[in-house]
Motif scaffolding. Sequence first.
Motif, PDB file in Angstrom:
ATOM      1  N   SER A  44       0.837  -1.287   0.144  1.00 60.40           N
ATOM      2  CA  SER A  44      -0.036  -0.020  -0.154  1.00 60.40           C
ATOM      3  C   SER A  44       0.888   1.215   0.150  1.00 60.40           C
ATOM      4  CB  SER A  44      -0.922   0.010   1.125  1.00 60.40           C
ATOM      5  OG  SER A  44      -1.686  -1.078   1.362  1.00 60.40           O
ATOM      6  N   PRO A  45       0.353   2.288  -0.244  1.00 57.55           N
ATOM      7  CA  PRO A  45       1.020   3.671  -0.189  1.00 57.55           C
ATOM      8  C   PRO A  45       1.184   4.025   1.318  1.00 57.55           C
ATOM      9  CG  PRO A  45      -1.065   4.089  -1.465  1.00 57.55           C
ATOM     10  CD  PRO A  45      -1.333   2.659  -0.923  1.00 57.55           C
ATOM     11  N   PRO A  46       2.584   4.534   1.538  1.00 56.60           N
ATOM     12  CA  PRO A  46       2.923   4.840   2.760  1.00 56.60           C
ATOM     13  C   PRO A  46       1.742   5.511   3.665  1.00 56.60           C
ATOM     14  CG  PRO A  46       4.598   5.682   1.337  1.00 56.60           C
ATOM     15  CD  PRO A  46       3.533   5.141   0.597  1.00 56.60           C
ATOM     16  N   GLY A  47       1.527   5.387   4.929  1.00 58.42           N
ATOM     17  CA  GLY A  47       0.698   6.230   5.629  1.00 58.42           C
ATOM     18  C   GLY A  47      -0.812   5.213   5.948  1.00 58.42           C
ATOM     19  N   CYS A  48      -0.781   4.263   5.294  1.00 56.48           N
ATOM     20  CA  CYS A  48      -2.148   3.429   5.268  1.00 56.48           C
ATOM     21  C   CYS A  48      -2.107   2.460   6.375  1.00 56.48           C
ATOM     22  CB  CYS A  48      -2.508   2.843   3.953  1.00 56.48           C
ATOM     23  SG  CYS A  48      -2.824   4.156   2.613  1.00 56.48           S
ATOM     24  N   GLU A  49      -1.075   2.039   6.915  1.00 51.78           N
ATOM     25  CA  GLU A  49      -0.798   0.723   7.609  1.00 51.78           C
ATOM     26  C   GLU A  49      -2.003   0.511   8.801  1.00 51.78           C
ATOM     27  OE1 GLU A  49       2.661   0.568  10.209  1.00 51.78           O
ATOM     28  OE2 GLU A  49       2.725  -1.414  10.378  1.00 51.78           O
ATOM     29  N   GLU A  50      -2.169   1.893   9.737  1.00 53.10           N
ATOM     30  CA  GLU A  50      -2.898   1.683  10.697  1.00 53.10           C
ATOM     31  C   GLU A  50      -4.521   1.421  10.375  1.00 53.10           C
ATOM     32  OE1 GLU A  50      -2.418   4.327  14.031  1.00 53.10           O
ATOM     33  OE2 GLU A  50      -4.617   4.601  14.285  1.00 53.10           O
ATOM     34  N   ALA A  51      -5.013   2.002   9.321  1.00 55.70           N
ATOM     35  CA  ALA A  51      -6.436   1.883   8.882  1.00 55.70           C
ATOM     36  C   ALA A  51      -6.569   0.565   8.325  1.00 55.70           C
ATOM     37  CB  ALA A  51      -6.508   3.056   7.695  1.00 55.70           C
ATOM     38  N   LEU A  52      -5.447  -0.160   7.580  1.00 53.11           N
ATOM     39  CA  LEU A  52      -5.638  -1.200   6.905  1.00 53.11           C
ATOM     40  C   LEU A  52      -5.475  -2.454   7.958  1.00 53.11           C
ATOM     41  CD1 LEU A  52      -3.554  -0.820   3.722  1.00 53.11           C
ATOM     42  CD2 LEU A  52      -5.870  -0.859   3.904  1.00 53.11           C
ATOM     43  N   THR A  53      -4.654  -2.053   8.888  1.00 53.36           N
ATOM     44  CA  THR A  53      -4.419  -3.486  10.044  1.00 53.36           C
ATOM     45  C   THR A  53      -5.644  -3.384  10.816  1.00 53.36           C
ATOM     46  OG1 THR A  53      -2.049  -2.826   9.821  1.00 53.36           O
ATOM     47  CG2 THR A  53      -3.027  -3.971  11.875  1.00 53.36           C
ATOM     48  N   LYS A  54      -6.527  -2.130  10.955  1.00 53.40           N
ATOM     49  CA  LYS A  54      -7.668  -2.246  11.801  1.00 53.40           C
ATOM     50  C   LYS A  54      -8.573  -2.946  10.992  1.00 53.40           C
ATOM     51  CE  LYS A  54      -7.673   2.244  13.211  1.00 53.40           C
ATOM     52  NZ  LYS A  54      -7.953   3.282  13.828  1.00 53.40           N
ATOM     53  N   TRP A  55      -8.785  -2.700   9.728  1.00 51.37           N
ATOM     54  CA  TRP A  55      -9.965  -3.501   9.171  1.00 51.37           C
ATOM     55  C   TRP A  55      -9.866  -5.111   9.294  1.00 51.37           C
ATOM     56  CZ3 TRP A  55     -14.623  -2.111   9.055  1.00 51.37           C
ATOM     57  CH2 TRP A  55     -14.938  -0.786   8.913  1.00 51.37           C
ATOM     58  N   SER A  56      -8.366  -5.158   8.923  1.00 49.53           N
ATOM     59  CA  SER A  56      -7.786  -6.742   8.881  1.00 49.53           C
ATOM     60  C   SER A  56      -8.369  -7.425  10.104  1.00 49.53           C
ATOM     61  CB  SER A  56      -6.399  -6.739   8.375  1.00 49.53           C
ATOM     62  OG  SER A  56      -6.201  -8.215   8.176  1.00 49.53           O
ATOM     63  N   LEU A  57      -7.605  -6.519  11.215  1.00 45.55           N
ATOM     64  CA  LEU A  57      -8.146  -7.224  12.455  1.00 45.55           C
ATOM     65  C   LEU A  57      -9.633  -7.342  12.610  1.00 45.55           C
ATOM     66  CD1 LEU A  57      -6.336  -5.745  15.787  1.00 45.55           C
ATOM     67  CD2 LEU A  57      -8.683  -6.413  15.744  1.00 45.55           C
ATOM     68  N   HIS A  58     -10.367  -6.364  12.296  1.00 43.24           N
ATOM     69  CA  HIS A  58     -11.933  -6.583  12.568  1.00 43.24           C
ATOM     70  C   HIS A  58     -12.587  -7.535  11.531  1.00 43.24           C
ATOM     71  CE1 HIS A  58     -10.751  -3.202  15.367  1.00 43.24           C
ATOM     72  NE2 HIS A  58     -12.109  -3.685  16.085  1.00 43.24           N
ATOM     73  N   THR A  59     -11.861  -8.046  10.696  1.00 45.44           N
ATOM     74  CA  THR A  59     -12.553  -9.240  10.165  1.00 45.44           C
ATOM     75  C   THR A  59     -11.871 -10.734  10.235  1.00 45.44           C
ATOM     76  OG1 THR A  59     -10.890  -8.567   8.213  1.00 45.44           O
ATOM     77  CG2 THR A  59     -13.192  -7.956   8.040  1.00 45.44           C
ATOM     78  N   LEU A  60     -10.679 -10.667  10.593  1.00 48.05           N
ATOM     79  CA  LEU A  60      -9.983 -12.080  10.892  1.00 48.05           C
ATOM     80  C   LEU A  60      -9.068 -12.098  12.135  1.00 48.05           C
ATOM     81  CD1 LEU A  60      -9.821 -14.381   9.057  1.00 48.05           C
ATOM     82  CD2 LEU A  60      -7.917 -13.395   7.741  1.00 48.05           C
ATOM     83  N   TYR A  61      -9.130 -11.103  12.824  1.00 48.62           N
ATOM     84  CA  TYR A  61      -7.592 -10.836  13.875  1.00 48.62           C
ATOM     85  C   TYR A  61      -6.430 -10.937  12.933  1.00 48.62           C
ATOM     86  CZ  TYR A  61      -4.796 -10.424  17.703  1.00 48.62           C
ATOM     87  OH  TYR A  61      -4.127 -10.073  18.371  1.00 48.62           O
ATOM     88  N   SER A  62      -5.882 -12.149  12.737  1.00 48.83           N
ATOM     89  CA  SER A  62      -4.758 -12.486  12.002  1.00 48.83           C
ATOM     90  C   SER A  62      -4.852 -13.460  10.859  1.00 48.83           C
ATOM     91  CB  SER A  62      -3.678 -12.517  12.807  1.00 48.83           C
ATOM     92  OG  SER A  62      -3.590 -13.509  13.757  1.00 48.83           O
TER      93      SER A  62
END
Lengths: 389, 389
Positions: free
Chosen positions: A252-270
């Motif tokens: 992803s472009p720089p600066g998106c890590e937190e937003a993407l990780t949160k959505w990933s966590l809230h669908t699957l945890y890991s």
Amino acid sequence: MPSLASPLSDIAPSPLVAVQQLLRDHAHALPVGLHQGKTVFEPCARPRVWERADFGISAHEHAPPAGVPALREAFAAAASARRGATVDVDQVLVTGGATHAIGVVLRAVLAPGDEVVILSPQWLFATGLVRAAGGVPREVPVFLELCADPGFDFLGAVEQAVTDRTRAIYFNNPNNPTGFRLDEQALAGLTELAERHDLWLIADNAYENYDFSQDGFLDSAAVGRAAERTFSVHTCSKTYAMPGARVGHLVSPPGCEEALTKWSLHTLYSVSTPSQFAAYEALATPESELADRRARAYDAWRLADEYLDIPHTAVSGTLYTFLDLSALGDGERFVRSCAENGVGLAPGRVFGEHCRDWARICFTAAPPEAVRDAVQRINKVYKEAISER
Amino acid sequence: MPSLASPLSDIAPSPLVAVQQLLRDHAHALPVGLHQGKTVFEPCARPRVWERADFGISAHEHAPPAGVPALREAFAAAASARRGATVDVDQVLVTGGATHAIGVVLRAVLAPGDEVVILSPQWLFATGLVRAAGGVPREVPVFLELCADPGFDFLGAVEQAVTDRTRAIYFNNPNNPTGFRLDEQALAGLTELAERHDLWLIADNAYENYDFSQDGFLDSAAVGRAAERTFSVHTCSKTYAMPGARVGHLVSPPGCEEALTKWSLHTLYSVSTPSQFAAYEALATPESELADRRARAYDAWRLADEYLDIPHTAVSGTLYTFLDLSALGDGERFVRSCAENGVGLAPGRVFGEHCRDWARICFTAAPPEAVRDAVQRINKVYKEAISER
């Protein structure tokens, strides 16, 4: 019992299940399923136990939401090499395959009612994923037009579809189901268009190992300033022949890590730790082996092209060609007749509303001799259908 | 670069990461992390290759979206035995763990703005999952009140929180983080309340193997007519000590299969096939082994209870007790001080807005002697903090 909400109510659970069922119902002596996208190649890694020190985590431990650090680093290194520019580990999110990756991006960028332009025909779950994220998919037919006329003004078509609600453009390249490949010039134009309208680009690179062109696969994020606005989707499913592992990643472009990780966590945890280790091992597959698979897929395409008596798209990549059934007037009936003759095809409508007169075959889903036999059977069905008209 | 949508913007990516970081920063000679929910038990299954005939599918093949049939059948058989009533295989969806299961249910039942009543304190990702599904979480404090007074009218509190937008009630039982257990009478009352208001019940059974009560774990869907409206969430993470596999399942009321499968497909396509096989193997764990683990967890609770000089909840199940820090006036500072002394605790606020004066410890996250040592260290921190006031 209370009622269910219904944003996906008119989407079939899995559109290819019906084809599978038809094949089973007709119980041909030699069924050949060419409807699913797959290869006959061996998986590049298999599930196994490992030493904790080899991966920094044991199989039974859950991984950090963004992915196991060693795997993120390996993906970042691969992306850096592919793009010729440094990709930081913060830009990499390990995902549960491409479906999960695209869903996470869409959830992170769309507000309810936002539109996504989809270069069409497209991967069969793309429109459903946009709707699942609260968005509105806008299919823009471009690939069949480009197949017919490489000079077709596809950027004009895309531009016409952009509204003030458009937030992103989704495309897969090489394109499933047509096999068409957008070249560097086309990708540069698309990037400029996205810049002009301040849109995200969602580049689905599922077939990166199956680009048959002389130049080979081009990471669209390496074109112009595309990296600033491109979410690049990668999966081990096709590249390493291990769809069962359900593992892929996003760059992803720089600066998106937190937003993407949160959505990933809230669908699957890991993502499953053993799947992440399998991906880590698969990444070590020698380039020669991947090139060999690409050559075998190309040979499968040449074979299908040689034997097919049905008009079909010319293929520069992927594992598919798209059959033009417009002469028959009823593409769905052709798919049913082929299933009765033991050959599974994917009906065109699942790849785009405008593709009802088309059907997709996957030429790597069976060994060459079975594909040849299947093609001869569907040629016969086609010939009979034509003569009946 | 275009902007990101922000429905999760004020949720921390993973609230326990900060605790992990504090522990690393202070580099105690003997760090003991009691903040994460885990056990020191061996996983009940490990990743391995198998024969296709053993599971009807090979490791590298992707599974059907609802799950591998053999595993669904095994889960259905287990649910039937637990409930004393037939659970059909159509009612079982294999999921990528409990997070994925709860997310899928919420997506299937909520329209934007619908409310979910959460019996609070609750599992730390429950409110985020409701918001990720477009819903509004309503925390209703009940468990600490029940811990203090078993006669507390928790149903009255729940009823007061129900509005015409309420669609579901979420609860985990035994309760993480308090260790409180709703008994059959309480569950019957909750079911009647749900019937009265036509609400779904989302029962999170993550700690089903860690119910220390004489009667043992009670499947809430077996109470009264609860099965008609209960989505039962199960996971292999705690039961079989394999959170790395990210596999769990849902048992749902009849008639929900298509809706749930579509949402599962549009988040993940399907669950890792090797993870599903691991779950299938883990299901064969002898009941004696599971009982032994339960007994060891109970011993760990008794040890913590014996050594703790800090007020804490009495535990009937789970792997946790909740520390009452109200005498200190600053729960967050206590968590930081404990981290400085090498002990990781989970701050109360992540389990409920009303729990800022509480902190959770997991008494199975380390071997008994390490837990005892950690408890003695946090006793000392507590005593010093009290004397400073």
